[in-house]
Design a protein around this motif. Structure first.
Motif, PDB file in Angstrom:
ATOM      1  N   PRO A   1      43.581  27.684  34.244  1.00 15.34           N
ATOM      2  CA  PRO A   1      43.982  29.000  33.731  1.00 15.34           C
ATOM      3  C   PRO A   1      42.796  29.962  33.731  1.00 15.34           C
ATOM      4  N   HIS A   2      43.062  31.187  34.078  1.00 11.74           N
ATOM      5  CA  HIS A   2      42.030  32.221  34.146  1.00 11.74           C
ATOM      6  C   HIS A   2      42.229  33.153  32.959  1.00 11.74           C
ATOM      7  N   THR A   3      41.402  32.992  31.938  1.00 13.49           N
ATOM      8  CA  THR A   3      41.565  33.812  30.746  1.00 13.49           C
ATOM      9  C   THR A   3      40.238  34.429  30.323  1.00 13.49           C
ATOM     10  N   HIS A   4      40.343  35.541  29.655  1.00 12.54           N
ATOM     11  CA  HIS A   4      39.192  36.239  29.093  1.00 12.54           C
ATOM     12  C   HIS A   4      39.484  36.518  27.622  1.00 12.54           C
ATOM     13  N   ALA A   5      38.472  36.868  26.892  1.00  8.07           N
ATOM     14  CA  ALA A   5      38.625  37.138  25.461  1.00  8.07           C
ATOM     15  C   ALA A   5      39.596  38.282  25.192  1.00  8.07           C
ATOM     16  N   THR A   6      39.722  39.211  26.127  1.00  8.82           N
ATOM     17  CA  THR A   6      40.602  40.367  25.912  1.00  8.82           C
ATOM     18  C   THR A   6      42.066  40.076  26.209  1.00  8.82           C
TER      19      THR A   6
ATOM     20  N   LEU B   1      42.118  45.201  31.327  1.00  5.66           N
ATOM     21  CA  LEU B   1      42.129  44.013  32.177  1.00  5.66           C
ATOM     22  C   LEU B   1      41.143  44.164  33.337  1.00  5.66           C
ATOM     23  N   ILE B   2      41.182  45.294  34.011  1.00  6.06           N
ATOM     24  CA  ILE B   2      40.300  45.520  35.162  1.00  6.06           C
ATOM     25  C   ILE B   2      38.841  45.558  34.725  1.00  6.06           C
ATOM     26  N   GLN B   3      38.560  46.262  33.642  1.00  9.11           N
ATOM     27  CA  GLN B   3      37.176  46.362  33.165  1.00  9.11           C
ATOM     28  C   GLN B   3      36.653  44.989  32.762  1.00  9.11           C
ATOM     29  N   ASP B   4      37.476  44.210  32.099  1.00 10.88           N
ATOM     30  CA  ASP B   4      37.074  42.861  31.706  1.00 10.88           C
ATOM     31  C   ASP B   4      36.792  42.005  32.935  1.00 10.88           C
ATOM     32  N   HIS B   5      37.633  42.146  33.928  1.00  8.42           N
ATOM     33  CA  HIS B   5      37.442  41.395  35.170  1.00  8.42           C
ATOM     34  C   HIS B   5      36.107  41.776  35.816  1.00  8.42           C
ATOM     35  N   LEU B   6      35.843  43.058  35.888  1.00  8.35           N
ATOM     36  CA  LEU B   6      34.577  43.512  36.474  1.00  8.35           C
ATOM     37  C   LEU B   6      33.381  42.999  35.678  1.00  8.35           C
ATOM     38  N   ASP B   7      33.493  43.058  34.367  1.00  9.91           N
ATOM     39  CA  ASP B   7      32.378  42.644  33.519  1.00  9.91           C
ATOM     40  C   ASP B   7      32.082  41.151  33.611  1.00  9.91           C
ATOM     41  N   HIS B   8      33.088  40.347  33.868  1.00  7.79           N
ATOM     42  CA  HIS B   8      32.876  38.904  33.865  1.00  7.79           C
ATOM     43  C   HIS B   8      32.939  38.285  35.255  1.00  7.79           C
ATOM     44  N   CYS B   9      34.023  38.495  35.955  1.00  2.92           N
ATOM     45  CA  CYS B   9      34.209  37.829  37.241  1.00  2.92           C
ATOM     46  C   CYS B   9      33.258  38.356  38.315  1.00  2.92           C
TER      47      CYS B   9
ATOM     48  N   GLU C   1      26.837  50.924  38.345  1.00  3.98           N
ATOM     49  CA  GLU C   1      27.452  52.205  38.677  1.00  3.98           C
ATOM     50  C   GLU C   1      28.921  52.014  39.062  1.00  3.98           C
ATOM     51  N   PHE C   2      29.191  50.968  39.839  1.00  2.00           N
ATOM     52  CA  PHE C   2      30.567  50.669  40.230  1.00  2.00           C
ATOM     53  C   PHE C   2      31.434  50.394  39.004  1.00  2.00           C
ATOM     54  N   LYS C   3      30.920  49.611  38.069  1.00  3.06           N
ATOM     55  CA  LYS C   3      31.669  49.312  36.847  1.00  3.06           C
ATOM     56  C   LYS C   3      31.960  50.592  36.059  1.00  3.06           C
ATOM     57  N   THR C   4      30.977  51.458  35.990  1.00  2.00           N
ATOM     58  CA  THR C   4      31.150  52.713  35.252  1.00  2.00           C
ATOM     59  C   THR C   4      32.189  53.607  35.907  1.00  2.00           C
TER      60      THR C   4
END
Length: 92
Positions: A4-9, A58-66, A84-87
């Motif tokens: 399973p692919h899960t994040h804290a959010t 969801l997208i921001q969390d993915h960028l921050d972690h994955c 910069e891409f994340k921002t």
């Protein structure tokens, strides 16, 4: 089968989407009962905003972690490009 692919959010995102689901059911009931279009449009806008915020989280969390896990350690210039891409992705 993959793990399973899960994040804290994810629990918060699910909570937001379930709230939006209930809100959407209320909007459907408003339409069926003949409520004014302005009221319906306002409520639909609220549902849309809730879904957009869930997607953004969801997208921001993915960028921050994955993304960080995938690219690994980077030098300062490369790190700046990723940051910069994340921002800029926050504006999607």
């Amino acid at each position: 089968m993959s793990e399973p692919h899960t994040h804290a959010t994810h629990p918060e995102i699910v909570k937001r989407l379930k709230r939006a689901e209930g809100h959407l059911k209320s909007v459907i009931a408003m339409i069926e009962s003949g409520k004014p279009c302005l009221d319906i449009a306002q409520q639909l806008s609220a549902v849309e905003k809730a879904i957009t915020n869930a997607k953004r989280t969801l997208i921001q969390d993915h960028l921050d972690h994955c993304l960080d896990e995938t690219v690994g350690p980077l030098n300062r210039d490369q790190r700046h490009s990723i940051d910069e891409f994340k921002t800029i992705a926050k504006y999607l």
